[in-house]
Design a protein around this motif. Structure first.
Motif, short mmCIF file in Angstrom:
data_model
loop_
_atom_site.label_atom_id
_atom_site.label_comp_id
_atom_site.label_asym_id
_atom_site.label_seq_id
_atom_site.Cartn_x
_atom_site.Cartn_y
_atom_site.Cartn_z
N THR A 1 -17.89 6.97 9.24
CA THR A 1 -18.80 5.96 7.91
C THR A 1 -17.91 4.66 7.72
OG1 THR A 1 -19.52 8.14 7.14
CG2 THR A 1 -19.29 6.10 5.51
N ALA A 2 -17.07 4.71 8.03
CA ALA A 2 -15.87 3.83 7.94
C ALA A 2 -15.93 2.13 8.27
CB ALA A 2 -14.19 4.07 8.38
N GLN A 3 -16.34 2.60 10.02
CA GLN A 3 -17.18 2.06 11.31
C GLN A 3 -18.77 1.26 11.15
OE1 GLN A 3 -16.50 3.75 14.16
NE2 GLN A 3 -14.14 3.34 14.55
N THR A 4 -19.72 1.98 10.15
CA THR A 4 -20.65 1.11 10.33
C THR A 4 -21.32 1.08 8.53
OG1 THR A 4 -20.77 3.39 9.67
CG2 THR A 4 -21.23 2.57 12.95
N LYS A 5 -20.33 1.75 7.56
CA LYS A 5 -21.10 1.21 6.28
C LYS A 5 -19.60 1.01 5.44
CE LYS A 5 -24.15 5.69 6.34
NZ LYS A 5 -24.41 6.57 5.64
N ASN A 6 -18.95 0.34 5.95
CA ASN A 6 -17.56 -0.71 5.10
C ASN A 6 -17.01 0.09 4.31
OD1 ASN A 6 -15.77 -2.60 5.11
ND2 ASN A 6 -17.65 -4.39 3.63
N ASN A 7 -17.06 1.72 4.54
CA ASN A 7 -16.30 2.22 3.17
C ASN A 7 -15.40 3.67 3.53
OD1 ASN A 7 -16.58 4.21 1.47
ND2 ASN A 7 -18.59 4.51 0.42
N LYS A 8 -14.36 3.29 3.77
CA LYS A 8 -13.32 4.07 4.06
C LYS A 8 -12.38 4.81 3.32
CE LYS A 8 -11.38 -0.51 6.07
NZ LYS A 8 -10.16 -1.07 7.19
N GLU A 9 -13.92 5.10 2.32
CA GLU A 9 -13.43 5.93 1.14
C GLU A 9 -12.86 7.83 1.97
OE1 GLU A 9 -11.59 8.06 -2.90
OE2 GLU A 9 -12.00 5.70 -1.83
N ASP A 10 -13.94 7.69 2.41
CA ASP A 10 -14.13 9.66 2.90
C ASP A 10 -12.78 9.01 4.11
OD1 ASP A 10 -16.18 9.88 1.84
OD2 ASP A 10 -17.66 9.36 3.71
N PHE A 11 -12.90 8.67 5.45
CA PHE A 11 -11.62 8.17 5.77
C PHE A 11 -10.28 8.43 5.83
CE2 PHE A 11 -8.83 6.94 9.14
CZ PHE A 11 -8.59 7.83 10.08
N LEU A 12 -10.05 7.91 4.84
CA LEU A 12 -8.57 7.93 3.37
C LEU A 12 -8.73 9.41 3.09
CD1 LEU A 12 -8.79 4.45 2.14
CD2 LEU A 12 -7.69 5.03 3.62
N LEU B 1 1.09 -1.05 -0.12
CA LEU B 1 -0.20 0.05 -0.22
C LEU B 1 0.69 1.78 0.38
CD1 LEU B 1 -3.13 -1.21 2.85
CD2 LEU B 1 -2.80 -1.01 0.68
N HIS B 2 0.37 2.52 -0.37
CA HIS B 2 0.99 3.95 -0.25
C HIS B 2 1.07 4.11 1.21
CE1 HIS B 2 1.80 7.96 -0.37
NE2 HIS B 2 1.80 8.09 -1.87
N PRO B 3 1.87 4.89 1.91
CA PRO B 3 2.46 4.69 2.76
C PRO B 3 1.17 5.41 3.48
CG PRO B 3 4.20 4.96 2.23
CD PRO B 3 3.40 4.95 1.17
N VAL B 4 0.44 6.33 2.61
CA VAL B 4 -0.63 7.47 3.50
C VAL B 4 -1.45 6.20 3.55
CG1 VAL B 4 -1.89 9.45 3.60
CG2 VAL B 4 0.34 9.53 2.51
N VAL B 5 -2.41 5.69 2.92
CA VAL B 5 -2.94 4.78 2.87
C VAL B 5 -3.20 3.15 4.49
CG1 VAL B 5 -4.94 3.01 1.86
CG2 VAL B 5 -3.38 5.33 0.57
#
Length: 349
Positions: free
Chosen positions: A319-330, A258-262
């Motif tokens: 959103t990452a924890q409850t919707k299984n979508n990490k895009e916003d957090f990343l 993975l990219h270090p930031v990710v």
């Protein structure tokens, strides 16, 4: 693979008994691994790489090669054809995985790497005073996210002058001092060429809660917890140890992909989602994130503790924890790192 294991063990001056204890398995298994009479499991390979300081990719390739050759046996002609088909399919899957990084995230990551290249050219302009000031701001903001009411100036007086601020609790004073010492610890890790393991994580957490909740400092929780203001329910306490084991297995398998930031953002999100500690999860998760960023030559991603930034941060986590979508957090963490790089560059000129 057997020679790789034996050589690495002897280089570290470890006995088979000591390696077995670190892995939590029978000593006879280690001897069988080294003689080639027994193959370790994938999980054991990951632990062996960490315990013996073997490059994970090198060990995994050796392990998979032996598994493949064992399965093929004497069917060489069919085996070669099967590997060619498998290679084609794996390349396709790898391409699909790369596409999982959104265009928006990829754009910010490219901007970050351009800024980092510029920073690398200006490293000679770094100074202790600049680093000290930015680390002070980081301590102030990270504590402010968690409700600490010390101002930036008061945080400075507590840390650098050893003063007691009237009207502020002892806990708030200790939070400032502890966080400052935790930053010092991760910088020491950087200088020693560390590998991120459970020991480093528990040491960071121990510093965060030292003198505040000493009986729980550096220890996983034994009770169920809830996250205030969140609908996410962390795992039951009896599951925490296994979840954390999976956490480090994931890190070992993904740290070079993975990219270090990710990678840093993922480690942060995954840790705070498990919520393995009774308190101090947020501060510890952000320190782990920044440990990874610093390790790869980036700067501290300093999330601000004001209301708007705090809410954006919490909402992205939710959103990452409850919707299984990490895009916003990343995206949020990448944007914070980009802004932190831009500010650092503006300071050093």
């Amino acid at each position: 693979m057997k020679d790789l294991l034996r050589t690495a063990r002897e280089k570290k001056n470890l006995k088979t008994r000591e390696v077995a204890q670190l892995l939590g398995i029978d000593q006879a298994l280690i001897s069988k691994f080294e003689s080639g009479n027994r193959k370790p499991t994938r999980e054991q390979v990951t632990k062996l790489a960490s315990v013996l300081d073997i490059d994970f990719e090198t060990l995994m390739v050796a392990w998979l090669k032996e598994k493949i050759l064992y399965e093929i046996g004497d069917d060489t002609r069919f085996g070669i054809k099967a590997m060619m088909v498998a290679e084609s399919e794996m390349k396709y899957e790898l391409t699909q995985k790369k596409r999982e990084v959104s265009a928006s995230l990829l754009r910010i990551l490219n901007e970050i790497d351009s800024l980092k290249k510029l920073l690398d050219q200006k490293r000679t302009f770094d100074s202790f005073r600049i680093a000290q000031a930015l680390e002070l701001e980081y301590t102030f903001e990270s504590n402010r996210i968690e409700g600490n009411t010390l101002t930036l100036r008061e945080t400075d007086l507590v840390i650098n002058e050893g003063l007691t601020i009237s009207g502020k609790s002892m806990r708030e004073h200790l939070e400032a001092i502890n966080h400052h010492e935790a930053i010092g610890y991760i910088k020491q890790l950087m200088e020693s060429g560390f590998s991120f393991t459970e020991r480093e994580l528990l040491s960071i957490h121990n510093l965060i809660l030292r003198g505040i909740i000493p009986e729980d400092a550096g220890r996983y929780r034994k009770v169920q917890v809830m996250i205030k203001g969140s609908s996410h329910m962390p795992p039951q306490p009896y599951l925490v140890a296994k979840e954390m084991e999976n956490y480090f297995l994931w890190y070992e398998s993904e740290k070079k992909k993975l990219h270090p930031v990710v990678l840093a953002a993922e480690l942060h999100e995954r840790l705070v989602t498990i919520h393995p500690f009774i308190d101090g999860n947020g501060r510890t998760s952000r320190l782990v994130m920044n440990l990874i960023l610093l390790q790869h030559g980036y700067v501290i991603a300093n999330i601000k503790g004001d209301y708007d930034n705090r809410m954006n941060y919490y909402n992205a986590l939710e959103t990452a924890q409850t919707k299984n979508n990490k895009e916003d957090f990343l995206l949020y963490i990448a944007q914070i790192e980009k802004e932190s790089l831009e500010r650092y560059l503006s300071i050093i000129g």
